[in-house]
Write a protein that holds these residues in place. Structure first.
Motif, PDB file in Angstrom:
ATOM      1  N   ALA A 170      10.802  18.730  39.005  1.00 32.97           N
ATOM      2  CA  ALA A 170       9.881  18.803  37.865  1.00 32.97           C
ATOM      3  C   ALA A 170       9.609  20.249  37.458  1.00 32.97           C
ATOM      4  O   ALA A 170       9.051  20.495  36.385  1.00 32.97           O
ATOM      5  N   GLU A 171       9.999  21.218  38.311  1.00 32.47           N
ATOM      6  CA  GLU A 171       9.926  22.628  37.945  1.00 32.47           C
ATOM      7  C   GLU A 171      11.128  23.052  37.120  1.00 32.47           C
ATOM      8  O   GLU A 171      11.187  24.187  36.634  1.00 32.47           O
ATOM      9  N   GLY A 172      12.084  22.159  36.967  1.00 30.55           N
ATOM     10  CA  GLY A 172      13.338  22.496  36.312  1.00 30.55           C
ATOM     11  C   GLY A 172      13.311  22.322  34.811  1.00 30.55           C
ATOM     12  O   GLY A 172      12.255  22.255  34.184  1.00 30.55           O
ATOM     13  N   LYS A 173      14.520  22.195  34.244  1.00 36.34           N
ATOM     14  CA  LYS A 173      14.677  22.181  32.796  1.00 36.34           C
ATOM     15  C   LYS A 173      15.609  21.052  32.390  1.00 36.34           C
ATOM     16  O   LYS A 173      16.646  20.826  33.020  1.00 36.34           O
ATOM     17  N   VAL A 174      15.227  20.343  31.328  1.00 33.85           N
ATOM     18  CA  VAL A 174      16.068  19.289  30.770  1.00 33.85           C
ATOM     19  C   VAL A 174      17.090  19.922  29.843  1.00 33.85           C
ATOM     20  O   VAL A 174      16.738  20.696  28.945  1.00 33.85           O
ATOM     21  N   GLY A 213      15.594  12.524  28.285  1.00 34.55           N
ATOM     22  CA  GLY A 213      16.749  13.235  27.782  1.00 34.55           C
ATOM     23  C   GLY A 213      16.820  13.247  26.265  1.00 34.55           C
ATOM     24  O   GLY A 213      15.999  12.662  25.560  1.00 34.55           O
ATOM     25  N   LYS A 214      17.848  13.917  25.762  1.00 33.55           N
ATOM     26  CA  LYS A 214      18.055  14.043  24.320  1.00 33.55           C
ATOM     27  C   LYS A 214      18.211  12.689  23.654  1.00 33.55           C
ATOM     28  O   LYS A 214      17.829  12.500  22.484  1.00 33.55           O
ATOM     29  N   ASP A 215      18.757  11.711  24.397  1.00 36.29           N
ATOM     30  CA  ASP A 215      18.945  10.368  23.829  1.00 36.29           C
ATOM     31  C   ASP A 215      17.663   9.548  23.812  1.00 36.29           C
ATOM     32  O   ASP A 215      17.656   8.401  23.359  1.00 36.29           O
ATOM     33  N   GLY A 216      16.564  10.103  24.335  1.00 35.35           N
ATOM     34  CA  GLY A 216      15.275   9.424  24.307  1.00 35.35           C
ATOM     35  C   GLY A 216      14.999   8.549  25.508  1.00 35.35           C
ATOM     36  O   GLY A 216      13.891   8.014  25.636  1.00 35.35           O
ATOM     37  N   SER A 253       4.169   6.607  27.959  1.00 34.10           N
ATOM     38  CA  SER A 253       5.354   7.027  27.205  1.00 34.10           C
ATOM     39  C   SER A 253       5.069   8.257  26.362  1.00 34.10           C
ATOM     40  O   SER A 253       5.909   9.165  26.249  1.00 34.10           O
ATOM     41  N   GLN A 254       3.873   8.307  25.777  1.00 32.54           N
ATOM     42  CA  GLN A 254       3.531   9.423  24.905  1.00 32.54           C
ATOM     43  C   GLN A 254       3.387  10.738  25.663  1.00 32.54           C
ATOM     44  O   GLN A 254       3.422  11.815  25.061  1.00 32.54           O
ATOM     45  N   ASP A 255       3.247  10.658  26.988  1.00 36.50           N
ATOM     46  CA  ASP A 255       3.102  11.863  27.808  1.00 36.50           C
ATOM     47  C   ASP A 255       4.430  12.391  28.335  1.00 36.50           C
ATOM     48  O   ASP A 255       4.455  13.350  29.110  1.00 36.50           O
ATOM     49  N   LEU A 256       5.521  11.759  27.926  1.00 39.95           N
ATOM     50  CA  LEU A 256       6.851  12.211  28.332  1.00 39.95           C
ATOM     51  C   LEU A 256       7.710  12.334  27.082  1.00 39.95           C
ATOM     52  O   LEU A 256       8.391  11.404  26.678  1.00 39.95           O
ATOM     53  N   LYS A 257       7.665  13.508  26.488  1.00 37.43           N
ATOM     54  CA  LYS A 257       8.400  13.756  25.244  1.00 37.43           C
ATOM     55  C   LYS A 257       9.842  14.144  25.541  1.00 37.43           C
ATOM     56  O   LYS A 257      10.190  14.534  26.656  1.00 37.43           O
ATOM     57  N   VAL A 258      10.687  14.038  24.533  1.00 36.07           N
ATOM     58  CA  VAL A 258      12.093  14.422  24.686  1.00 36.07           C
ATOM     59  C   VAL A 258      12.171  15.878  25.146  1.00 36.07           C
ATOM     60  O   VAL A 258      11.518  16.756  24.591  1.00 36.07           O
TER      61      VAL A 258
END
Length: 357
Positions: free
Chosen positions: A75-79, A55-58, A32-37
């Motif tokens: 995974a090359e894209g943008k959130v 996402g922004k909602d976590g 979980s710690q390796d996937l930040k908002v």
């Protein structure tokens, strides 16, 4: 006993130790710690390529990795907010996988990416490999309703199938031959549900051993040692004296070539206050030491073993029971996550029938 041992072994099993099949269920994907908002990461899980983003909602979102336009990896894209936008041509998809924007068209198309259910527990993002989760996330039975602290142990690779790594914990005889444990261990099994089974030690003895004379006063009955398996690839060990149990989770997944990638998680009940937090750090460290003690003797075996249980003995009863339980679960094909062919399903039905007879 004799009929159980002869009805099924590793050569008659279709799913157990099979590099092309695995059981539908929850599997760890990323810490979980390796996937930040706002982050997106590539993950290959059970042979399938995914893009995981937060996402922004976590919430952690898992979807198939490749954009349906030209196949660029997402995974090359943008959130953006709770959505993901492809790097290549900026197609945008929401958390349900629906296309919501194509800039060059000024509108969306009725295109949908496959998404997968996710959940978080013990510091990990887990992904359900089927359509709808049918069972809970793996948990320690004694701590089912407890809030827990955790720490990560080793992240490792083994040169054999996750099933082979898992059964080591219930290989009763190897406690004597590898770990020099001076008692005969006998396990009692209990099926919690179709995807979870426990094996608990039922024996007490070894009074002639100095080691056992030192530790038996801390046990009212038999020595506490229990292994709970989920989906055949994640296991939780419970062991220790009556006044303090240690809990270790081994979360495994099948990688290419029928080998194993695993993550060890150390777990304890959350205790209140600063003292509780400090005490738990000590407990988790002790848990790591206990785990390392039992792991060090087996590591070299997993690098060279070519598992084939042709001649099971009475001491292998728990392993046979594990294989029987595993064979009765729903298999999926490694890489595609599809159901096996009808022919393979019919063959599996023969083995399942033998297991239950």
């Amino acid at each position: 006993m004799k009929s159980n041992l002869t009805q099924i072994n590793s050569s008659s099993a279709l799913v157990f130790n099979n590099p092309e099949l695995f059981i539908e269920g929850w599997y760890w994907a990323i810490r979980s710690q390796d996937l930040k908002v706002g982050e997106v990461k590539p993950v290959t899980l059970q042979g399938r390529n995914l893009a995981l983003y937060r996402g922004k909602d976590g919430n952690a979102i898992a979807l198939d990795a490749y954009c349906p336009h030209m196949g660029a990896h997402l995974a090359e894209g943008k959130v953006e907010g709770n959505n993901i936008r492809c790097f290549f041509h900026h197609w945008e998809f929401n958390s349900s996988g629906n296309c919501v924007d194509i800039p060059c068209l000024g509108k969306a198309l009725p295109v949908k990416l496959k998404t997968w259910h996710t959940a978080e527990k013990y510091g990990m993002v887990w992904v359900w490999t089927g359509d709808t989760p049918k069972q809970p996330l793996p948990f320690v039975p004694e701590l089912e309703n407890e809030e827990c602290d955790f720490a990560f142990g080793s992240h490792f690779f083994k040169n054999c199938h996750p099933n082979v790594v898992m059964i080591n914990a219930i290989d009763a005889h190897h406690f004597n031959t590898v770990h020099n444990f001076p008692i005969e261990i006998v396990f009692r099994k209990e099926e919690l549900n179709e995807n979870a089974i426990t094996f608990s030690n039922t024996t007490r003895g070894g009074d002639e051993s100095l080691l056992m004379k030192l530790i038996l006063p801390f046990y009212k009955n038999e020595g506490t040692y229990s292994m709970c398996y989920w989906y055949g690839s994640t296991g939780t060990v419970t062991l220790g004296p009556d006044f303090l149990h240690f809990y270790i989770m081994f979360a495994l997944r099948l990688v290419e070539g029928g080998k194993t990638e695993g993550q060890t998680i150390l777990i304890t009940k959350k205790r209140p206050g600063l003292f509780g937090w400090s005490f738990n750090r000590l407990i988790l460290w002790l848990t790591l030491m206990v785990g390392n003690y039992f792991a060090k003797g087996d590591t070299k075996v997993f690098q060279t073993i070519k598992f084939n249980l042709k001649t099971p003995t009475k001491a292998d009863q728990s392993i046979i029971q594990f294989i029987q339980h595993y064979e009765q679960q729903k298999p999926l094909v490694w890489g595609t996550w599809e159901n096996p062919s009808t022919r393979r399903g019919e063959e599996a039905g023969v083995v399942y029938s033998a297991c239950s007879s």
